[in-house]
Design an enzyme around this catalytic site. Structure first.
Site, PDB file in Angstrom:
ATOM      1  N   GLY A  13       0.326  -1.327  -0.014  1.00 47.96           N
ATOM      2  CA  GLY A  13      -0.148  -0.436  -0.291  1.00 47.96           C
ATOM      3  C   GLY A  13       0.920   1.392  -0.169  1.00 47.96           C
ATOM      4  O   GLY A  13       0.430   2.136   0.281  1.00 47.96           O
ATOM      5  N   HIS A 112       1.176   0.872 -13.002  1.00 47.19           N
ATOM      6  CA  HIS A 112       1.847  -0.244 -13.867  1.00 47.19           C
ATOM      7  C   HIS A 112       3.632   0.375 -13.442  1.00 47.19           C
ATOM      8  O   HIS A 112       4.074   1.367 -14.198  1.00 47.19           O
ATOM      9  CB  HIS A 112       1.704  -0.542 -14.800  1.00 47.19           C
ATOM     10  CG  HIS A 112       2.348  -2.244 -15.523  1.00 47.19           C
ATOM     11  ND1 HIS A 112       2.183  -3.347 -14.975  1.00 47.19           N
ATOM     12  CD2 HIS A 112       3.324  -2.072 -16.285  1.00 47.19           C
ATOM     13  CE1 HIS A 112       2.381  -4.410 -15.709  1.00 47.19           C
ATOM     14  NE2 HIS A 112       3.998  -3.846 -16.383  1.00 47.19           N
TER      15      HIS A 112
HETATM   16  C1  GAR Z   1       3.586  -1.283  -7.769  1.00 47.87           C
HETATM   17  O1  GAR Z   1       4.002  -1.178  -7.792  1.00 47.87           O
HETATM   18  C2  GAR Z   1       2.593  -1.591  -8.553  1.00 47.87           C
HETATM   19  O2  GAR Z   1       2.895  -0.825  -9.747  1.00 47.87           O
HETATM   20  C3  GAR Z   1       2.592  -3.458  -8.461  1.00 47.87           C
HETATM   21  O3  GAR Z   1       2.512  -2.953  -7.875  1.00 47.87           O
HETATM   22  C4  GAR Z   1       3.167  -2.433  -6.677  1.00 47.87           C
HETATM   23  C5  GAR Z   1       2.436  -1.970  -5.094  1.00 47.87           C
HETATM   24  O4  GAR Z   1       3.030  -1.479  -4.942  1.00 47.87           O
HETATM   25  N1  GAR Z   1       0.895  -3.049  -9.794  1.00 47.87           N
HETATM   26  C6  GAR Z   1       1.932  -4.142 -11.077  1.00 47.87           C
HETATM   27  O5  GAR Z   1       2.259  -4.837 -11.584  1.00 47.87           O
HETATM   28  C7  GAR Z   1       0.003  -3.918 -12.008  1.00 47.87           C
HETATM   29  N2  GAR Z   1       0.196  -5.283 -12.612  1.00 47.87           N
HETATM   30  P1  GAR Z   1       1.900  -0.701  -3.603  1.00 47.87           P
HETATM   31  O6  GAR Z   1       1.032  -1.949  -2.215  1.00 47.87           O
HETATM   32  O7  GAR Z   1       3.448  -0.671  -2.193  1.00 47.87           O
HETATM   33  O8  GAR Z   1       1.478   0.686  -3.920  1.00 47.87           O
END
Ligand code: GAR
Length: 190
Positions: A13, A112
């Site tokens: 998050g 992404h």
């Molecule tokens: C982020 O790096 C986002 O870009 C990626 O998951 C991570 C979540 O981080 N999303 C994807 O890969 C979607 N295909 P967070 O929970 O710290 O925000």
């Protein structure tokens, strides 16, 4: 009037935190109506608690990469009850299908960790490293029925260093994500 957000995430998050911080300090004209996770113990739900934002767990059912149809309907109802205008995917690791896409047409965005259309799908930073790229980045885009294929709203470049590991590269991309995501939401809020 402040844009009413529903934030969805499966994990730690950090993007959600960045958005909630920008709302709190007044630099993003939005209101977080609800944070929803497909994991009951996801740190993103703790962050919602910390910021005093309503939160919910929607049990995903037995599928791994999508929500079971009944679960997706419950997600739609949860977001509608919270009067959400814009659905913000912040590390939500399931592909949304017709129930969500029809309930929120052109009103779901995702972040992404690559410069789309390069490297859609999982662990995009590892894909960029393996391909020998010198530059990668992050992209905010509308969600459509494809995988990371919707219209691009904003991108930020991030350099790849010669000694990068997947972890150091992803951490550098995440710094850019935390700037880009609130900025793009701010543009949609006007
Ligand atoms: C982020 O790096 C986002 O870009 C990626 O998951 C991570 C979540 O981080 N999303 C994807 O890969 C979607 N295909 P967070 O929970 O710290 O925000």
């Amino acid at each position: 009037m402040a844009l009413r957000l529903g934030i969805l995430g499966s994990g730690k998050g950090s993007n959600c935190r960045a958005i909630l911080e920008r709302i709190r300090d007044g630099s993003l004209d939005a209101e977080a109506r609800i944070v929803v996770s497909d994991f009951g113990d996801a740190p993103i739900l703790e962050i919602a608690r910390e910021f005093g934002v309503p939160h919910a767990h929607v049990a995903p059912g037995n599928f791994r990469t999508i929500l079971e149809p009944a679960a997706e309907q419950e997600l739609v109802r949860t977001l509608q009850r919270a009067d959400v205008e814009l659905v913000v995917l912040a590390g939500f690791m399931r592909v949304l299908k017709a129930p969500m896409l029809q309930a929120f047409p052109q009103r779901i965005i995702n972040i992404h960790p690559s410069l789309l259309p390069k490297f859609p799908g999982l662990a995009a930073w590892k894909q960029a490293l393996a391909a020998g790229e010198k530059v990668t980045g992050c992209t905010v885009h509308y969600v459509d029925a494809g995988i990371d294929s919707g219209m691009i709203l904003g991108q930020r470049e991030v350099p790849i260093m010669p000694n990068d590991t997947p972890e150091t590269l992803h951490a550098r991309i995440q710094i850019a994500e935390r700037e880009l995501y609130p900025e793009v939401i701010g543009c949609l809020a006007v």
